[in-house]
Design a protein around this motif. Structure first.
Motif, PDB file in Angstrom:
ATOM      1  N   LEU A 220      -2.559   2.766  -5.387  1.00 38.79           N
ATOM      2  CA  LEU A 220      -3.112   3.351  -4.165  1.00 38.79           C
ATOM      3  C   LEU A 220      -2.084   3.350  -3.044  1.00 38.79           C
ATOM      4  O   LEU A 220      -2.431   3.287  -1.861  1.00 38.79           O
ATOM      5  CB  LEU A 220      -4.362   2.573  -3.724  1.00 38.79           C
ATOM      6  CG  LEU A 220      -5.450   2.347  -4.776  1.00 38.79           C
ATOM      7  CD1 LEU A 220      -6.595   1.552  -4.194  1.00 38.79           C
ATOM      8  CD2 LEU A 220      -5.955   3.675  -5.318  1.00 38.79           C
ATOM      9  N   SER A 221      -0.802   3.400  -3.410  1.00 36.57           N
ATOM     10  CA  SER A 221       0.246   3.305  -2.389  1.00 36.57           C
ATOM     11  C   SER A 221       0.272   4.508  -1.462  1.00 36.57           C
ATOM     12  O   SER A 221       0.954   4.478  -0.433  1.00 36.57           O
ATOM     13  CB  SER A 221       1.614   3.149  -3.060  1.00 36.57           C
ATOM     14  OG  SER A 221       1.858   4.198  -3.979  1.00 36.57           O
ATOM     15  N   ALA A 222      -0.468   5.590  -1.807  1.00 33.82           N
ATOM     16  CA  ALA A 222      -0.553   6.722  -0.884  1.00 33.82           C
ATOM     17  C   ALA A 222      -1.211   6.316   0.430  1.00 33.82           C
ATOM     18  O   ALA A 222      -0.943   6.911   1.481  1.00 33.82           O
ATOM     19  CB  ALA A 222      -1.329   7.871  -1.532  1.00 33.82           C
ATOM     20  N   ILE A 223      -2.055   5.273   0.379  1.00 32.31           N
ATOM     21  CA  ILE A 223      -2.687   4.786   1.612  1.00 32.31           C
ATOM     22  C   ILE A 223      -1.648   4.167   2.525  1.00 32.31           C
ATOM     23  O   ILE A 223      -1.750   4.257   3.764  1.00 32.31           O
ATOM     24  CB  ILE A 223      -3.795   3.779   1.259  1.00 32.31           C
ATOM     25  CG1 ILE A 223      -4.900   4.475   0.460  1.00 32.31           C
ATOM     26  CG2 ILE A 223      -4.380   3.127   2.506  1.00 32.31           C
ATOM     27  CD1 ILE A 223      -6.002   3.560   0.012  1.00 32.31           C
ATOM     28  N   LEU A 224      -0.608   3.532   1.947  1.00 31.82           N
ATOM     29  CA  LEU A 224       0.419   2.903   2.775  1.00 31.82           C
ATOM     30  C   LEU A 224       1.281   3.928   3.492  1.00 31.82           C
ATOM     31  O   LEU A 224       1.963   3.587   4.471  1.00 31.82           O
ATOM     32  CB  LEU A 224       1.303   2.000   1.905  1.00 31.82           C
ATOM     33  CG  LEU A 224       0.589   0.883   1.137  1.00 31.82           C
ATOM     34  CD1 LEU A 224       1.596   0.025   0.406  1.00 31.82           C
ATOM     35  CD2 LEU A 224      -0.250   0.033   2.072  1.00 31.82           C
ATOM     36  N   ASP A 225       1.290   5.181   3.009  1.00 32.10           N
ATOM     37  CA  ASP A 225       2.044   6.224   3.706  1.00 32.10           C
ATOM     38  C   ASP A 225       1.380   6.629   5.002  1.00 32.10           C
ATOM     39  O   ASP A 225       2.036   7.192   5.883  1.00 32.10           O
ATOM     40  CB  ASP A 225       2.210   7.452   2.800  1.00 32.10           C
ATOM     41  CG  ASP A 225       3.054   7.129   1.578  1.00 32.10           C
ATOM     42  OD1 ASP A 225       3.909   6.225   1.673  1.00 32.10           O
ATOM     43  OD2 ASP A 225       2.847   7.762   0.527  1.00 32.10           O
ATOM     44  N   GLY A 226       0.111   6.353   5.128  1.00 27.58           N
ATOM     45  CA  GLY A 226      -0.585   6.683   6.366  1.00 27.58           C
ATOM     46  C   GLY A 226      -1.984   7.215   6.106  1.00 27.58           C
ATOM     47  O   GLY A 226      -2.226   7.911   5.113  1.00 27.58           O
TER      48      GLY A 226
END
Length: 578
Positions: free
Chosen positions: A202-208
């Motif tokens: 779910l690292s797309a959440i860390l992009d913003g």
């Protein structure tokens, strides 16, 4: 006033009964002491009362809080901790001006030319800059200003203690006292006996995330409008970045300058070992969130948003848990099945519809790991629900490829460690109904956490320490070509000791550490062979020993007995590789 207080205290020392109060808290505290000590007790209580009744001026720079964050931010800026006593009066006045600007809504994130307080190492006079330099400052990428870091630090000091006590115990990244080793210990302790695993990215959440989602997550616990407005302004204020040029500029040919070997008293380069170890960061720990002008607040905000996922998963853990009476650790002598202890997951069978169903979950940053004891259909159902939850809550699209379901026998890669199972046959002893001790052989599966040697080779190759897959060949680390032998050995010793610490929880720790030692030693030997023109590693080992602790080149002007003195320990020696 002071004279009157002195006369009053002298009278109290001679006759304490002149104090008219009897039933107050002040008198009860005063009455605890003997007649001889009553005067001194009164002085202590009066000093306590006078100090705490004095109203502090909020506009006085000397009354600023001790935890104002200046010392921490200065440590990042100038590389050394600045105690409060070292902060000048003018800096405190600038800090007071910054505080008033934040309270009056005059503070703006990302300021380039006008500052309320400047960094201690910033000596630029912005009023005397040319138009060309001002344009370059306003249009190119610049690091966060000192005052932005101060406001971020203060907000972090306010919010972190509040949320740290409320965060789920299933999250481990970007939190004090929790790191990758904590996750590995929890997995080793709690994930034994699980058959199916869901590994999600779910690292797309860390992009913003959208600003509305972040603010709504904050509003559940933070009611201060100024704090919310300040964080919202940091998220919506655009970050100025340099434009990307389409054409490539021609590289200017620089005249070759021969570099000399650094002397012992000359400044050394940046710590090579630390930079090299950061290159070994696993995939799950590489990405650090950076949202707008939030800076160090970004990881905390990411955890606040992802805490909803942690709470949802905790509810699923309770909903999924179904103990079964048919799960046993042993059978009775009569052949009848007894109810076993399901808290020993390594002895509980994992297959069959009537067996115990259980699930566990951990999250490290934007990566999750779910272990399931039960049929694969349960894992598929949970994956479908997780995809729907992330779509509704975070508006990110996930599919079956981003949430694969893997069997434990294939090995689960997480944080550069491989999770697999190992079958054991221990002897179980228990007391029967009549008090007789019975010993039986049990069959169980233990969770094995091993370091991935393949991933280790991949990281070494990325850092140019080796080439090849099946037969890795060490390559010279030319980054340390112009450093002394003592300094190079010390740097790579620190790197190797850090690698040993990183693999401390691996079941194959000895094997992977020996491999790292072989690569680093071979890389150093090739470096010294090229540097001192010794042609081969064998000659380097012959002169400098296997741990490369002997000097490979004598210093100019030293006596021939230097080698003997070095062996006897009468001069400063070179640390060999561990």
């Amino acid at each position: 006033m002071h004279r009157g207080l002195t006369i009053f205290a002298h009278q109290v020392l001679r006759n304490p009964s002149i104090i008219p109060i009897r039933s107050t808290l002040f008198y009860s505290q005063f009455n605890r002491f003997t007649r001889r000590a009553n005067g001194f007790a009164l002085f202590r209580l009066l000093s306590f009362t006078l100090v705490h009744q004095r109203v502090l001026d909020p506009n006085d720079p000397a009354n600023l809080m001790k935890e104002d964050g200046v010392s921490k931010v200065c440590a990042d800026e100038i590389g050394s901790y600045m105690p409060r006593s070292s902060i000048t009066r003018s800096a405190l006045e600038d800090l007071l001006a910054l505080r008033n600007a934040v309270l009056d809504n005059r503070f703006k994130w990302g300021a380039r030319l006008e500052f309320f307080i400047k960094s201690p190492k910033d000596e630029t006079v912005y009023e005397s800059l040319s138009k060309r330099k001002i344009k370059a400052i306003l249009t190119t990428t610049q690091p966060a200003s000192f005052q932005d870091k101060l406001v971020q630090e203060v907000l972090f000091m306010i919010l972190e203690p509040i949320y740290e006590a409320r965060f789920s115990q299933k999250s481990f990244a970007f939190r004090p006292g929790r790191n990758a080793h904590t996750v590995l210990r929890v997995i080793r302790r709690s994930f034994a006996g699980y058959l199916w695993y869901i590994k999600g990215d779910l690292s797309a959440i860390l992009d913003g995330l959208k600003v509305g989602l972040v603010i709504s997550a904050l509003l559940r616990d933070v009611k201060d409008k100024k704090v919310i407005d300040l964080i919202k302004l940091a998220l919506v204020t655009p970050v100025i970045t340099s434009p990307v040029d389409g054409g490539e500029k021609k590289k200017k040919r620089r005249k070759y300058q021969k570099k000399k070997v650094l002397a012992e008293d000359e400044p050394k380069p940046d710590p090579y070992w630390l930079e090299t170890f950061f290159g070994f960061a696993p995939e799950e720990a590489e990405k650090l969130p950076s949202w707008g002008h939030c800076g160090i607040l970004s990881p905390l905000l990411a955890n606040i948003c992802l805490d909803e996922l942690d709470r949802w998963m905790e509810g699923k853990l309770k909903e999924f848990y179904r103990p079964s009476k048919s799960d046993v650790i042993w059978n009775s002598p009569e052949g009848e099945t007894e109810q076993g202890n399901t808290s020993w997951p390594e002895f509980v069978p994992t297959s069959g519809p009537d067996k115990t169903r259980k699930m566990d979950y951990v999250r490290y940053g934007g990566h999750i790991l779910i272990g399931i004891r039960g049929p694969r259909a349960d894992a598929a159902t949970l994956r479908k629900q997780l995809i729907e939850f992330c779509d509704q809550k975070y508006m990110i699209k996930l599919d079956n490829e981003s949430l694969p379901i893997e069997h434990i026998t294939k090995g689960i890669m997480f944080l550069d460690y491989v999770l697999c199972r190992r079958v054991v046959y221990p002897t179980l002893r228990y007391t029967a109904t009549g008090g007789k001790i019975i010993s039986e052989k049990g069959v169980g599966t233990l969770l094995s956490v091993t370091a991935s040697l393949k991933q280790c080779i991949k990281q070494f190759r990325k850092l140019n320490f080796l080439k090849g897959d099946r037969e890795p060949d060490p390559q010279p680390c030319f980054r340390m070509f112009h450093a002394t032998q003592a300094h190079t050995n010390a740097q790579l010793n620190k790197f190797l000791s850090t690698m040993v610490e990183w693999y401390r929880y691996a079941d194959n720790r000895k094997k992977v550490v020996n491999f790292c030692s072989y690569i680093i030693r071979g890389s150093l030997a090739k470096l010294y062979a090229a540097k001192y023109k010794l042609r081969s590693r064998a000659k380097v080992y012959k002169i400098g020993a296997q741990n490369l602790s002997r000097p490979l080149k004598e210093r100019k002007g030293q006596s021939p007995e230097y080698q003997n003195l070095l062996r006897m320990g009468l001069v400063e020696s070179i640390d060999g590789l561990q």
